[in-house]
Motif scaffolding. Sequence first.
Motif, PDB file in Angstrom:
ATOM      1  N   LEU A  24       0.845  -1.203   0.000  1.00 31.27           N
ATOM      2  CA  LEU A  24       0.000   0.000   0.000  1.00 31.27           C
ATOM      3  C   LEU A  24       0.880   1.252   0.000  1.00 31.27           C
ATOM      4  O   LEU A  24       0.590   2.234  -0.682  1.00 31.27           O
ATOM      5  N   PHE A  25       1.972   1.186   0.750  1.00 28.82           N
ATOM      6  CA  PHE A  25       2.868   2.334   0.869  1.00 28.82           C
ATOM      7  C   PHE A  25       3.612   2.581  -0.443  1.00 28.82           C
ATOM      8  O   PHE A  25       3.623   3.690  -0.971  1.00 28.82           O
ATOM      9  N   GLU A  26       4.189   1.516  -1.000  1.00 32.74           N
ATOM     10  CA  GLU A  26       4.961   1.664  -2.238  1.00 32.74           C
ATOM     11  C   GLU A  26       4.075   2.124  -3.391  1.00 32.74           C
ATOM     12  O   GLU A  26       4.521   2.825  -4.280  1.00 32.74           O
ATOM     13  N   ALA A  27       2.810   1.705  -3.368  1.00 34.28           N
ATOM     14  CA  ALA A  27       1.904   2.081  -4.457  1.00 34.28           C
ATOM     15  C   ALA A  27       1.304   3.467  -4.222  1.00 34.28           C
ATOM     16  O   ALA A  27       0.539   3.962  -5.040  1.00 34.28           O
ATOM     17  N   GLY A  28       1.615   4.071  -3.091  1.00 34.63           N
ATOM     18  CA  GLY A  28       1.147   5.429  -2.830  1.00 34.63           C
ATOM     19  C   GLY A  28      -0.264   5.518  -2.265  1.00 34.63           C
ATOM     20  O   GLY A  28      -0.843   6.599  -2.207  1.00 34.63           O
ATOM     21  N   THR A 152       8.692 -24.669  -8.974  1.00 37.64           N
ATOM     22  CA  THR A 152       8.841 -23.225  -8.789  1.00 37.64           C
ATOM     23  C   THR A 152       9.805 -22.618  -9.803  1.00 37.64           C
ATOM     24  O   THR A 152      10.583 -23.336 -10.440  1.00 37.64           O
ATOM     25  N   VAL A 153       9.716 -21.326  -9.969  1.00 38.56           N
ATOM     26  CA  VAL A 153      10.698 -20.573 -10.749  1.00 38.56           C
ATOM     27  C   VAL A 153      11.207 -19.457  -9.854  1.00 38.56           C
ATOM     28  O   VAL A 153      10.404 -18.655  -9.352  1.00 38.56           O
ATOM     29  N   GLN A 154      12.525 -19.403  -9.603  1.00 40.41           N
ATOM     30  CA  GLN A 154      13.050 -18.333  -8.755  1.00 40.41           C
ATOM     31  C   GLN A 154      13.177 -17.053  -9.571  1.00 40.41           C
ATOM     32  O   GLN A 154      13.959 -16.992 -10.501  1.00 40.41           O
ATOM     33  N   MET A 155      12.444 -16.054  -9.204  1.00 41.54           N
ATOM     34  CA  MET A 155      12.449 -14.806  -9.946  1.00 41.54           C
ATOM     35  C   MET A 155      13.620 -13.919  -9.529  1.00 41.54           C
ATOM     36  O   MET A 155      13.900 -12.925 -10.192  1.00 41.54           O
ATOM     37  N   ALA A 156      14.266 -14.265  -8.392  1.00 46.07           N
ATOM     38  CA  ALA A 156      15.387 -13.457  -7.916  1.00 46.07           C
ATOM     39  C   ALA A 156      16.220 -14.265  -6.943  1.00 46.07           C
ATOM     40  O   ALA A 156      15.769 -15.289  -6.438  1.00 46.07           O
ATOM     41  N   SER A 157      17.417 -13.793  -6.682  1.00 43.21           N
ATOM     42  CA  SER A 157      18.234 -14.401  -5.621  1.00 43.21           C
ATOM     43  C   SER A 157      18.513 -13.323  -4.574  1.00 43.21           C
ATOM     44  O   SER A 157      18.215 -12.150  -4.787  1.00 43.21           O
ATOM     45  N   SER A 187      11.379  -8.566   1.755  1.00 45.10           N
ATOM     46  CA  SER A 187      11.093  -8.216   3.139  1.00 45.10           C
ATOM     47  C   SER A 187      10.068  -7.100   3.190  1.00 45.10           C
ATOM     48  O   SER A 187      10.239  -6.055   2.543  1.00 45.10           O
ATOM     49  N   GLY A 188       8.985  -7.346   3.929  1.00 43.21           N
ATOM     50  CA  GLY A 188       7.974  -6.311   4.104  1.00 43.21           C
ATOM     51  C   GLY A 188       8.487  -5.196   4.997  1.00 43.21           C
ATOM     52  O   GLY A 188       8.034  -4.059   4.919  1.00 43.21           O
ATOM     53  N   ILE A 189       9.461  -5.521   5.845  1.00 38.99           N
ATOM     54  CA  ILE A 189       9.998  -4.530   6.779  1.00 38.99           C
ATOM     55  C   ILE A 189      10.951  -3.559   6.079  1.00 38.99           C
ATOM     56  O   ILE A 189      10.801  -2.353   6.189  1.00 38.99           O
ATOM     57  N   THR A 190      11.927  -4.122   5.312  1.00 41.81           N
ATOM     58  CA  THR A 190      12.892  -3.218   4.666  1.00 41.81           C
ATOM     59  C   THR A 190      12.437  -2.797   3.261  1.00 41.81           C
ATOM     60  O   THR A 190      12.960  -1.853   2.703  1.00 41.81           O
ATOM     61  N   ASP A 195       9.516  -4.154  -5.067  1.00 44.74           N
ATOM     62  CA  ASP A 195       9.348  -3.589  -6.411  1.00 44.74           C
ATOM     63  C   ASP A 195       9.160  -4.667  -7.469  1.00 44.74           C
ATOM     64  O   ASP A 195       8.227  -4.653  -8.262  1.00 44.74           O
ATOM     65  N   LEU A 196      10.101  -5.614  -7.425  1.00 49.04           N
ATOM     66  CA  LEU A 196      10.089  -6.704  -8.392  1.00 49.04           C
ATOM     67  C   LEU A 196       8.804  -7.531  -8.240  1.00 49.04           C
ATOM     68  O   LEU A 196       8.161  -7.911  -9.219  1.00 49.04           O
ATOM     69  N   PHE A 197       8.432  -7.753  -6.990  1.00 47.82           N
ATOM     70  CA  PHE A 197       7.223  -8.521  -6.703  1.00 47.82           C
ATOM     71  C   PHE A 197       5.981  -7.820  -7.278  1.00 47.82           C
ATOM     72  O   PHE A 197       5.085  -8.461  -7.816  1.00 47.82           O
ATOM     73  N   MET A 198       5.960  -6.489  -7.199  1.00 49.48           N
ATOM     74  CA  MET A 198       4.808  -5.753  -7.733  1.00 49.48           C
ATOM     75  C   MET A 198       4.698  -5.915  -9.245  1.00 49.48           C
ATOM     76  O   MET A 198       3.607  -6.007  -9.795  1.00 49.48           O
ATOM     77  N   THR A 199       5.837  -5.999  -9.908  1.00 44.53           N
ATOM     78  CA  THR A 199       5.818  -6.246 -11.353  1.00 44.53           C
ATOM     79  C   THR A 199       5.211  -7.622 -11.622  1.00 44.53           C
ATOM     80  O   THR A 199       4.434  -7.798 -12.560  1.00 44.53           O
ATOM     81  N   GLY A 200       5.563  -8.582 -10.784  1.00 50.88           N
ATOM     82  CA  GLY A 200       5.016  -9.931 -10.927  1.00 50.88           C
ATOM     83  C   GLY A 200       3.504  -9.941 -10.783  1.00 50.88           C
ATOM     84  O   GLY A 200       2.794 -10.622 -11.528  1.00 50.88           O
ATOM     85  N   ILE A 201       3.000  -9.165  -9.839  1.00 53.52           N
ATOM     86  CA  ILE A 201       1.549  -9.121  -9.607  1.00 53.52           C
ATOM     87  C   ILE A 201       0.821  -8.650 -10.864  1.00 53.52           C
ATOM     88  O   ILE A 201      -0.180  -9.236 -11.269  1.00 53.52           O
TER      89      ILE A 201
END
Length: 608
Positions: A24-28, A152-157, A187-190, A195-201
Amino acid sequence: LKQLNLGILAHVDAGKTTLTERLLFEAGAITQLGSVDKGTTYTDSLELEKRRGITIKSAVASFSLDDVAVKLIDTPGHPDFIAEVERALSVLDGAVLVISAVEGVQPQTRSLMRALRRLAVPTLFFVSKIDRLGADDVRAVQQIEARLGVSTVQMASVEGIGARAAAVVPTREISVTSGAHPVYPGSGITGAGVDLFMTGITTLLPMAGEDVDAPPSGRIFKIERAPSGTKLAYLRMYEGTVRVRERVWTTSGGDRPITGIEVFTEGGRQRRRAVSAGEIGCLAGLSDVRVGDDLGSPRMGKAEFHFAPPSMEAVVTPLDRRDGPRLRVALSQLAEQDPLINVRLHHQGDLSVSLYGEVQREVITSTLAENFGLAVRFSDVTPVCIERPGGIGMAVEFLRDRSNPLSATLGLQIEPGPDGSGIRFELGIESRIVPIFIYKTERLFAEAMERHVRRALTSGLRGWRVTDCLVTLTQCEYYVGDGVPPAGKGRTAASDFRSLTPVVLRSALVEAGTVVCEPVVRARIETSRTKLSAALALATSLGGEVDSVLEEREMATIDVRLTAVREQQLQRQLSRATGGDGTCESVLVGYRAVRGEPPVRGKPRVRP
Ligand SMILES: Nc1nc2c(ncn2[C@@H]2O[C@H](COP(=O)(O)OP(=O)(O)OP(=O)(O)O)[C@@H](O)[C@H]2O)c(=O)[nH]1
Ligand SMILES: [Mg+2]
């Protein structure tokens, strides 16, 4: 704008609400980042949630990503509130299953994944808490594959796993093959990886359908009371549009006019004239609707349950006896918001409520105190039993007998059926005997009689639901109104058969006798291998029958069958027996005869 209704699901404390807040925060949609630990998140808005630091009710939050309007449903992870997840499941276009990089895949995660697969909800994984000491994203992915049985497919390391500065590095040239689940670490905390996850959504999940002109169809997935007492129904629209003042059909509400509509907008709600395909709306005016109702027209296939109903219950009594009637109203309001809370009124005036567990009981107590000003006490939890007929029983009431005040003859026989077969009903009379002048056809007569029989069997000789039986209608006689009235009675009506059924069936049941059976669950205990023998000893000391023991790397899994009551004790004692690392998840598998004195519903059980 495209619509996406996205559920966030996970085991308790995996980080769903923290991730939701971050999105919610990152999306404004919100300008200040709240925290679960401070009780300031957008979705954990109930006082009780803030105080306990856990989610209790599903909450909807809205934000936009590029050209997609996302409605995010943050669900509770505690198994006592699985009913909240149950309801959200049917309205999702996609889901995020959060796995903590520290705690890994948990038993609850498995039952959630099973439900998502059964409903074919496209699912992304988010491996959370990569910034936390002890995090291991590689192990989390291995567990997803091994314990959930998905590829699974790892989208990042991750670089610098387990430290505050842990960073997410996107995998290059990546393609997601169908059937494989994308995994995003973060991490939801840091905020790392979000960002990358939001692109996935926005790129990997299917959007909602958008046929706004089709005939309306939707489903009610949550009921809430506004502070004013107005009932609000949360609706997911699948097709078409509904408007304020329009009359709409709902499964249990008949045709009612909608008096108000609100939709979720970034960081809040807004009044609107209409709600359309793909959207979620909050509707006022539908005073009779229940959770799970369809709107517009019944959808293909009725709402089925994906998780077992509660198998325990407790009697609730007000501390001040004069509060009895108010307690009844309050509980029925809670039950309408939560279809799995089954409130029962006993003959003695006691009220009992079905429960999943201890935390749910505490939450109901606080809710009654805070929202209704009611102080209550719960009895110890007892299992919700069933009664099965112990043998064959038969009874008849005759039209010509003056001791029978009703104008009909009815004979019924009850006998045991196979375990798990439910109630079966048969017409055991010749077609020419069927009272066609009342019921028009044989089928309608059979349907009416079956309804009466089922209603009569909701409470057996000891107050439990009677089931796993065959009931046969053996005799039937009536008076059509000509000639001399038998025993001075009037012409037979449908109400005579309706009123006679419970009387005759009761006599038949008394003759058959009943066996009270208690719920049996299959519990799966997971613990470290070093604690295996302690966990096994505990399970067997509680009368558990061990089905299997599996040892895999440092973990051990025990499958054991035991009664629901014993399973409650297991839950309470497991943590101490395993030094805090054992978890237990259970499913109802059937019923078995209670040993010793059969319990009567609503009465505290006397233990020797
Ligand atoms: N370090 C760290 N802590 C996290 C992260 N996500 C959540 N937490 C912490 O984990 C705890 C649980 O977080 P929640 O977001 O409430 O978890 P949840 O899945 O919503 O829990 P329920 O709704 O009760 O099932 C809180 O103390 C959070 O601060 C994360 O990415 N990193
Ligand atoms: Mg939460």
